[in-house]
Design an enzyme around this catalytic site. Structure first.
Site, short mmCIF file in Angstrom:
data_model
loop_
_atom_site.label_atom_id
_atom_site.label_comp_id
_atom_site.label_asym_id
_atom_site.label_seq_id
_atom_site.Cartn_x
_atom_site.Cartn_y
_atom_site.Cartn_z
CG ASN C 633 23.20 115.82 37.30
OD1 ASN C 633 23.25 116.61 39.21
ND2 ASN C 633 21.75 115.43 37.56
CD GLN C 640 31.02 112.33 33.97
OE1 GLN C 640 32.16 111.69 33.58
NE2 GLN C 640 30.43 112.86 34.36
CE LYS C 703 33.73 122.96 26.36
NZ LYS C 703 35.34 125.00 26.20
N GLY C 706 33.97 113.82 31.32
CA GLY C 706 34.34 112.15 32.45
C GLY C 706 35.94 112.02 31.90
CD GLU C 707 37.62 110.06 28.91
OE1 GLU C 707 39.00 109.85 29.01
OE2 GLU C 707 36.91 109.62 28.66
#
Lengths: 327, 212, 740
Positions: C633, C640, C703, C706-707
């Site tokens: 998305n 993010q 994959k 977030g980080e």
């Protein structure tokens, strides 16, 4: 938070009476600092006297100056036409403080009376002579990177956090107070105190005295002014160091100058010697550098705030440069 | 007791209707009335619950999101806790409780404030608007629409405060430029980091010319 | 199998969040906001010493406060059955014995809970808490990592690593050796941690904020020795977590004990200052980095030594040296990592756990090496580009870092940069540009999901994952839409409840891969069942149609060659007389995951302005190019990365929790003094995605996201500050006092 009595007088006299004999009572206006401190147990008033119904929020011309009511909100003052026209430095200092929400709530009187942001003052588990006389100063040998370089004592090295007050001391304001023994006027420079042996007292207000207004004399500082606030993020943070600079220029020569600093002392710190030096000098970076050096003559640092010895003068130079560059 | 004279704020200790009424019923407290302050404090630990509650609550009239409330609250109750715990309007968030994050932003008589630092009794007679009062029925407020459209949030916790602040930012005339919006929205912390999207949402509403 | 409608599908579209309306109207209910009848208010009293024992405890004044139901301390607290069992009080994810709440008189860290005041109202509870008097017998404490390095030990879960020759950098023709440090960083989510606990007989319900409803449930089952069916954790909305809601913390335990004691539900929210001690934080790190290279920039050896702090009662280890092991090709490498137990609370995973601290050292050192070599920092990274994972020689599952560098450099205008420090100035501001790259694990864990097609054609998917903010429910609806053929607006995804089918913690950037995969799988299975039903139905138009000729779209099966031949899912159920159709799947991926090295990558390009006189640093411009596989998305994915950039700015320029070691506590423990970025700190941020599906990690091609945007970011800022000023700041954050 402890239980307390709450009263909301509509007459000034009733408000003053309510506090006169009751050392455990406090006025409350915006509440932005007091409620915060009460939540943490730093202040525990037994009675709150809400003064918001008193008619003290006018901003008007008065005797060759501006009179700003103690209950005028920080926002109202910062955006007031008269203030912007006559005292733009004050407007700049106000906008540099806090957030839009807090400026809506906070009043002129309350802003002057806000307590230090010293970590040790704010944490009731830590020693602090200001909060609890005799308990010791946590900052003296502790984390003191935010602390004073002027006018401190071995009892307290905290700094005053107000931006507005830095501008007001520079502008030779006068504080109007009304108390059980009548009305009096306090020059702004004498309103806040140095800590000495009684750091618990931030100001020279007496028990039951109510700030009713601040007078600012009209001056030539309508254009070449700048409030510089150095902080660790771009907004909504207390100053590491701040500088209120106001110049009156004539063809590049300084006719009159006002200079004060925040974040460096227990009170807003007026730089009289540096001001005197500036008068009659060309408004150049070299002049500013010399003035800054004069301003810092008595500065002394602690373990973590030595950077202020450099940041202070640099901020003075930059504030003066910015003030000069206007227009 | 509070019903006798609802909504009349205590002018001072001696004219506190709430309290005067109570004093008729209790001689125990006469001494307290004469010497308030520290004695009151000392006494508070000794009172039984009922006595204390009766004494310590004051009447409060508030209009919240168009609904009028007649309440009786402790002076120490903040507007934020009143909204969340007593009126069950949990849309207004507690993010720090010290005026340092903006999550609790509401409008009081049209002005944005940190409700965590307002004592509820100080808002007597005022009109409060919270996030729950912003939409018009099912129709979202343009700022709410814009936050959805521009993804102006992630976890959503700061969002009600951001939206209330954003609406005020435009109403105040502080949405003139990107820089001005950023400065005047800096009292609302977003730990997820949706700031750029929040600015985009505000600009969209501002430029769209919709009434906020 | 019906054809995928990938191109026009929901996945990849910038769909708005499914819970957006709830969040913008204030209707979303967070932990402390659930309506629970008869709930009482709890406020914690916490210790004011870092080590010692409770000598005196006086609750009399507090107990007399009107409305108070109880003051709970170790003297009267109900027992936590698991506390008496070493095995049960060991959290399997952290070595050691977890902190025991109201268990004995021992104090292990500052702000340890010592009492809980429970009252009818919040005001009463708060006041009562302030009246609890505790006297301590104080014992000497150690809270300073730097002063205790000799106590460091190799953590059980992170072993030292070496390949080739250790410390080979020292003999390289060009080498640098520097020390770097990162301070304690506190998650500080906007929602302060809160819990409501409710006992019904021996059934326990907890409303809290958790990234892992199932792990929270397991923690509680272990602690309270209850069977799974007796513990319910409910956490539908989480007001930010960033790793800080990855285990059960004292506020949950205290609320549970309180509720047991008073016989009413108890609600408890931490105060902001308690967030600094009670719910984990990113540990302080002290690191040493040695890099050696040939004059043309080929890395000869890399050594990374790191220290981090942990508590005395648990050993928390993080992946601080992991980026170093895999980022660049080199034959000689060794890493050493030691954790030092201090009298503090246990740290915890914090966004980009380990990697973001470690990469600050690595990516700063790469910049220093580039200057030592007089080489462009992008060129140095390309010179040492790792075609396989240097740590284990496995092929990458996918790697498009080269393209990240190329696109980032082009968008940023990197080629126009004059590499000489202090060479660019705009008015009073020095201008600097810096870059870095990031690497973060991409993996997939076992997860379960249930799909239930209703008679009305709507689809309900359930999995006990969480949504701490990335938009889990939204991408799951998108994945489910494409896999099932049901339109996304007719799909509801339920999460945040331990009664749902098990899912892993939302952490480590693996929700899209783990839960996304099983959602994909369960929806494919559902669709296949629908096909079978449709084809098997007497008189069906599809009875002779091979499944490959069927298209699933808009809640219908259509004939690929002739879309006028169609049957709706509702009709399939109706024809079969089924009230609904339900499928549950568990999936964890195959052996290919082990045969490859899964990583996400990024390249960060940053421009800073540093005030020549005041030393203030403002990040002005960021280009962040991310290879996180297929983007599910674009709206939420971009958000993010925006968030990661904001975190990176915070880490680089302002965030640090400062301990006064005399007292052993943080002194800047609120949001006025612990600075996180505000809106005015935001630069212009250009987020770009490579958006190429990863063929190994998950069937959706995703994959993890977030980080990765945070990893290396702080170094890019530090590198830019060096370029602007000529001053290399190796100890974060880069505050004005370090530059003035």
């Amino acid at each position: 938070m402890n239980q307390f009595q709450y009263v909301r007088p509509t007459k000034q006299k009733a408000a003053i009476d309510a506090l006169a004999k009751d050392t455990s009572a406090q006025f409350i206006a915006g509440g932005t600092n007091l409620v915060d401190l009460m939540k943490r147990g730093v202040m525990t008033p037994q009675k709150l006297v809400d003064i918001n119904k008193l008619p003290l929020n006018k901003i008007e011309k008065e005797n060759g100056g501006l009179r700003i009511g103690a209950l005028a909100s920080n926002k109202a003052v910062a955006e007031d036409k008269l203030v912007l026209e006559k005292q733009p430095l004050l407007a700049q200092a106000l906008v540099a403080g806090a957030s839009a929400q807090l400026r809506n709530m906070a009043t002129v009187g309350g802003n002057m009376l806000q307590r230090t942001r010293c970590y040790y003052f704010y944490d009731t588990a830590m020693p602090c002579n200001k909060r609890e006389p005799g308990s010791g100063c946590g900052a003296l040998e502790g984390i003191n990177r935010m602390h004073a370089i002027f006018g401190f004592s071995d009892k307290c090295i905290a700094v005053h956090p107000s931006d507005m007050s830095v501008a007001l001391v520079a502008l030779d304001a006068t504080v109007l107070v009304s108390g059980p023994r009548g009305d009096r006027r306090i020059p702004f420079a004498d309103f806040h105190r140095l800590p000495g042996d009684t750091p618990q007292k931030d100001t020279n207000l007496e028990q039951g005295e109510l700030i009713t207004a601040v007078d600012i004399p009209d001056g030539p500082f309508t254009k070449n002014v700048h409030y510089l606030k150095v902080r660790e993020r771009a907004s909504y943070a207390f100053a590491l160091v701040s500088v209120a600079a106001a110049l009156s220029l004539d063809n590049g020569t300084i006719k009159d100058a006002r200079l004060a600093m925040g974040g460096v002392a227990h009170k807003p710190w007026r730089l009289n010697e540096a001001e005197k030096f500036l008068v009659g000098k060309p408004a150049t970076e070299d002049t500013f550098r010399q003035a800054a050096a004069i301003a810092m003559r008595d500065a002394k640092a602690f373990k973590h705030n030595a950077y202020k010895l450099k940041l202070g003068p640099n901020s003075i130079i930059q504030a003066l440069k910015n003030a000069t560059a206007v227009g | 007791m509070a019903d006798e004279n609802p909504g009349t704020p205590p002018e001072n200790a001696d004219h506190d209707g709430n309290r005067r009424d109570f004093l008729k019923k209790s001689s125990l407290l006469t001494a307290v009335a004469l010497t308030p302050g520290p004695v009151l404090h000392a006494a508070s630990a000794e009172w039984d619950e009922k006595v204390a509650a009766a004494f310590e609550k004051v009447p409060l009239k508030l209009e919240v999101n168009g609904v009028k409330h007649k309440l009786s609250v402790e002076p120490r109750t903040t507007l934020l806790d009143l909204l969340r715990e007593q009126l069950h309007l949990t849309g207004t968030k507690k993010g720090c409780d010290y005026g340092q994050c903006g999550a609790c932003t509401v409008h009081v008589d049209g002005e944005r404030v940190n409700s965590c630092l307002r004592l509820a009794v100080m808002e007597d007679g005022k009109k409060i608007t919270t996030i729950e009062g912003l939409a018009n029925g099912d129709k979202l407020h343009p700022m709410q629409e814009a936050f959805v459209k521009h993804d102006g949030f992630q976890c959503g916790y700061c969002t009600p405060g951001q939206i209330m602040s954003a609406v005020a930012c435009i109403r105040e005339g502080h949405a003139g430029s990107e820089g001005e919006i950023k400065e005047y929205m800096s009292g609302n912390i977003c730990r997820c980091g949706a700031y750029s999207n929040i600015v985009a949402a505000i600009q969209d509403v501002k430029n769209g010319g919709q009434k906020v | 199998m019906p054809k995928q409608t990938a191109k026009e599908g929901a996945v990849g579209s910038p769909m708005h969040r499914v819970d957006a309306r709830l969040k913008v109207t204030g209707a979303a209910r967070y932990a402390a906001e659930h309506s629970v009848a008869g709930v009482k208010h709890g406020v914690l009293v916490t210790s004011t010493v870092a080590r010692g024992r409770i000598k005196e405890l006086d609750t009399a004044a507090a107990e007399k406060v009107p409305g108070v139901l109880a003051i709970i301390t170790y003297r009267n607290s109900p027992k936590v059955p698991g506390y008496s069992d070493a095995k049960a009080s060991n959290n399997p994810r952290v070595e050691g014995q977890e902190i025991k709440i109201f268990y004995d008189d021992q104090i292990h860290f500052y702000n340890q809970p010592v009492a809980l005041a429970i009252a009818e109202t919040l005001e009463q509870a708060r006041y009562a808490a302030s009246l609890v008097r505790v006297a301590y017998e104080q014992q000497p404490h150690q809270t300073d990592l730097a002063a205790n390095l000799q106590q460091g030990t190799e953590p059980k879960k992170e072993k030292d690593y070496a390949r080739g020759q250790a410390y080979a950098y020292r003999s390289a023709p060009v080498h640098i050796e520097q020390q770097y440090g990162t301070p304690i960083q506190v998650h500080n989510p906007l929602e302060m941690h809160a819990a409501i606990a409710l006992w019904e007989g021996d059934k326990l319900t907890v409303y809290n904020k958790t990234q892992a409803p199932k792990l929270a449930q397991k923690d509680l089952m272990r602690m309270f020795q209850l069977p799974e069916e007796n513990v319910l954790v409910h956490s539908p909305f989480v007001g930010g977590a960033f790793g800080g809601s990855s285990r059960i913390w004292p506020q949950e335990t205290a609320a549970i004990l309180g509720a047991k004691h008073v016989g009413h539900p108890v609600k408890l929210m931490l105060r902001r200052e308690q967030e600094f001690n009670l719910v984990g934080y990113r540990p302080r790190s002290m690191q040493k980095m040695g890099l050696g290279a040939t004059p043309d920039g080929a890395l000869v050896g890399v050594t990374h030594e790191a220290f981090g702090n942990t508590s005395q009662y648990e050993q928390f280890a993080e992946r601080i040296v992991h980026p170093t092991k895999s980022a660049y090709h080199t034959l000689n490498m060794n890493t050493v990592y030691k954790v030092v137990p201090l009298d503090v609370s246990t740290p915890c995973w914090t966004r980009g756990p380990g990697e973001s601290s470690g990469s600050f050292a690595l990516e700063s050192a790469m910049d220093e090496l580039a200057y030592a070599l007089r080489m462009d920092p992008v060129a140095l990274r390309l010179r040492n580009y790792a075609e396989t994972d240097p740590e284990n020689d496995k092929p990458w599952a996918s790697k498009h870092l080269r393209e990240c560098y190329e696109r980032g450099a082009a968008s940023f205008g990197w080629s126009k940069r004059n590499p000489t420090p202090r060479s660019t100035r705009q008015g009073d501001w020095l201008v600097g540009q810096g870059m870095s790259s990031g690497i973060y694990k991409s993996e997939r864990q076992e997860a379960t999901a249930k799909a239930r097609l209703m008679a009305d054609g709507t689809l309900l998917i359930q999995s006990a994952t969480a949504d701490t903010g990335p938009g889990t429910g939204t991408i799951m609806a998108q994945i489910a839409a494409d896999a099932s053929g049901v339109a996304p607006e007719n799909i509801r995804f339920e999460l945040g409840d331990s009664a749902l089918p098990p899912a892993p913690i939302q952490a480590g950037s693996h929700t899209a891969t783990s839960v996304g995969s099983v959602v994909h799988d369960v929806c494919v299975a559902l669709r296949e069942q629908l096909q079978d039903l449709a084809r098997g139905q007497a008189g069906s138009a599809f009875s002779n149609t091979p499944p490959t000729d069927l298209v699933a779209l808009n809640g219908e099966l259509q004939l690929a060659q002739d879309s006028s031949k169609r049957v709706s899912y509702q009709d399939i159920l109706k024809q079969q007389n089924l009230p609904m159709l339900e499928v549950t799947r568990q999936s964890k991926g195959g052996p290919e995951l082990k045969e490859h090295s899964g990583k996400s990558f990024c390249a960060n390009f940053v421009e800073v302005h540093v005030h020549a006189l005041t030393g203030e640093v403002r990040v002005r411009r960021v280009v962040s190019v991310v290879d996180a596989g297929r983007v599910l998305n674009h709206t939420t994915a971009r958000s993010q990365v925006l968030g990661a950039v904001v975190w990176g700015i915070g880490q680089a320029l302002m965030e640090q929790a400062v301990i006064d070691h005399r007292y052993g506590n943080f002194i800047n423990h609120d949001l006025a003094e612990y600075h996180v970025p505000v809106n005015a700190d935001m630069p212009e941020i250009d987020v770009q995605f490579i958006d190429k599906p990863d063929p190994i990690i998950s069937p959706t091609g995703a994959k993890g996201l977030g980080e990765i945007g945070l990893v290396g970011f702080a170094a890019a800022v530090a590198n830019a500050v060096y370029h602007a000023t000529g001053t290399r700041v190796r100890e974060l954050p880069i505050t004005p006092d370090k530059l003035v």
